[in-house]
Write a protein that holds these residues in place. Structure first.
Motif, short mmCIF file in Angstrom:
data_model
loop_
_atom_site.label_atom_id
_atom_site.label_comp_id
_atom_site.label_asym_id
_atom_site.label_seq_id
_atom_site.Cartn_x
_atom_site.Cartn_y
_atom_site.Cartn_z
N ILE A 24 12.85 -29.16 31.77
CA ILE A 24 14.19 -29.67 32.08
C ILE A 24 14.52 -29.44 33.55
O ILE A 24 15.04 -30.33 34.24
CB ILE A 24 15.25 -29.03 31.15
N ALA A 25 14.19 -28.27 34.06
CA ALA A 25 14.45 -27.95 35.46
C ALA A 25 13.66 -28.88 36.37
O ALA A 25 14.18 -29.36 37.40
CB ALA A 25 14.11 -26.49 35.76
N ASP A 26 12.40 -29.17 36.02
CA ASP A 26 11.59 -30.09 36.82
C ASP A 26 12.19 -31.50 36.82
O ASP A 26 12.25 -32.16 37.86
CB ASP A 26 10.14 -30.14 36.29
N ARG A 27 12.64 -31.96 35.65
CA ARG A 27 13.25 -33.29 35.58
C ARG A 27 14.53 -33.35 36.41
O ARG A 27 14.80 -34.32 37.10
CB ARG A 27 13.54 -33.68 34.12
N LEU A 28 15.33 -32.28 36.34
CA LEU A 28 16.56 -32.23 37.13
C LEU A 28 16.25 -32.26 38.63
O LEU A 28 16.92 -32.93 39.41
CB LEU A 28 17.39 -30.98 36.79
N LYS A 29 15.18 -31.54 38.99
CA LYS A 29 14.77 -31.52 40.40
C LYS A 29 14.32 -32.92 40.82
O LYS A 29 14.69 -33.39 41.91
CB LYS A 29 13.66 -30.51 40.62
N GLN A 30 13.55 -33.59 39.97
CA GLN A 30 13.09 -34.95 40.29
C GLN A 30 14.28 -35.91 40.40
O GLN A 30 14.36 -36.72 41.32
CB GLN A 30 12.12 -35.44 39.22
N GLU A 31 15.24 -35.79 39.47
CA GLU A 31 16.43 -36.64 39.51
C GLU A 31 17.25 -36.35 40.77
O GLU A 31 17.77 -37.26 41.40
CB GLU A 31 17.27 -36.45 38.25
N THR A 32 17.32 -35.08 41.13
CA THR A 32 18.06 -34.71 42.34
C THR A 32 17.37 -35.30 43.57
O THR A 32 18.03 -35.84 44.46
CB THR A 32 18.16 -33.18 42.46
N ASP A 33 16.04 -35.24 43.61
CA ASP A 33 15.29 -35.84 44.71
C ASP A 33 15.53 -37.35 44.79
O ASP A 33 15.73 -37.90 45.88
CB ASP A 33 13.79 -35.56 44.57
N VAL A 34 15.53 -38.01 43.64
CA VAL A 34 15.79 -39.45 43.60
C VAL A 34 17.20 -39.74 44.10
O VAL A 34 17.42 -40.66 44.89
CB VAL A 34 15.58 -40.01 42.17
N GLN A 35 18.16 -38.93 43.66
CA GLN A 35 19.55 -39.12 44.10
C GLN A 35 19.68 -38.90 45.60
O GLN A 35 20.39 -39.62 46.29
CB GLN A 35 20.49 -38.18 43.34
N ILE A 36 18.98 -37.91 46.13
CA ILE A 36 19.02 -37.65 47.58
C ILE A 36 18.43 -38.83 48.34
O ILE A 36 19.00 -39.30 49.33
CB ILE A 36 18.30 -36.33 47.92
N LYS A 37 17.27 -39.33 47.87
CA LYS A 37 16.64 -40.47 48.53
C LYS A 37 17.54 -41.71 48.44
O LYS A 37 17.70 -42.44 49.42
CB LYS A 37 15.28 -40.78 47.89
N THR A 38 18.16 -41.94 47.29
CA THR A 38 19.04 -43.08 47.11
C THR A 38 20.26 -42.97 48.02
O THR A 38 20.65 -43.93 48.67
CB THR A 38 19.49 -43.20 45.63
N THR A 39 20.83 -41.77 48.07
CA THR A 39 22.00 -41.55 48.95
C THR A 39 21.61 -41.78 50.40
O THR A 39 22.36 -42.38 51.17
CB THR A 39 22.55 -40.13 48.75
N SER A 40 20.43 -41.33 50.77
CA SER A 40 19.94 -41.52 52.14
C SER A 40 19.79 -43.01 52.45
O SER A 40 20.19 -43.47 53.52
CB SER A 40 18.61 -40.81 52.31
N ARG A 41 19.25 -43.76 51.51
CA ARG A 41 19.11 -45.21 51.71
C ARG A 41 20.47 -45.88 51.82
O ARG A 41 20.67 -46.77 52.65
CB ARG A 41 18.32 -45.82 50.55
#
Length: 185
Positions: A24-41
């Motif tokens: 669960i922690a790994d998935r949350l980290k992956q989702e957070t990374d995706v959200q950071i990349k999306t926000t950056s875009r």
């Protein structure tokens, strides 16, 4: 059941629970990374939009300044002098007839022609010859060996409120042409 199998089961349950929490922690980290990349875009796109907006505003300002300069040049083209009129017309009578004015001297003719109200009339009503009206309402003629085409257009009342005369319509359409041609590349 033996006493040894019970603690092993608890250890295995704790291990499975730990694996699930890590998963669960790994998935949350992956989702957070995706959200950071999306926000950056999104922020990058917003910055690009702001830059394009600033560039468009600059282009509009340049076009308006260009139009103002062109308008000054056009108004300066129609400044008459006695010498120019004498070159253009053989006699004062010919000049008076051409401009349909009643004056007593070359000087008074020049003064009348160079007044602001008469300048506007000259610019809007340039003399034309050899007119022919075609089926699609285009008037063709020649002035000083230049071909001229005019199109008769009827404006709807709401448009006529914004564009009260042909000069305003032409100015608006030229602006639209420049904006669309610059943005099409």
């Amino acid at each position: 059941m033996s006493k040894k199998s019970l603690p092993t089961t608890r250890k295995q349950g704790k291990a499975r629970l730990g694996d699930q929490i890590r998963s669960i922690a790994d998935r949350l980290k992956q989702e957070t990374d995706v959200q950071i990349k999306t926000t950056s875009r999104i922020l990058g796109a917003a910055a690009q939009i702001a830059e394009n907006h600033d560039r468009l505003i600059s282009e509009v300002v340049e076009m308006v300044e260009s139009d103002l300069n062109l308008e000054k040049q056009v108004s300066q083209k129609y400044i008459y002098t006695i010498d120019i009129l004498k070159q253009q017309f053989k006699t004062l009578r010919d000049a008076k007839a051409h401009f349909n004015l009643k004056v007593s001297s070359w000087e008074s003719l020049v003064n009348k022609l160079n007044t602001a109200s008469y300048q506007t009339t000259i610019i809007q009503n340039k003399p034309q010859s050899n007119h022919t009206l075609t089926d699609n309402h285009v008037i063709k003629g020649e002035v000083n060996h230049k071909r001229i085409e005019k199109l008769i257009v009827f404006l709807e009342p709401d448009v006529a409120e914004i564009f009260p005369n042909s000069e305003a319509v032409n100015e608006g359409l030229r602006f639209l042409i420049r904006v669309t041609s610059k943005n099409s590349f």
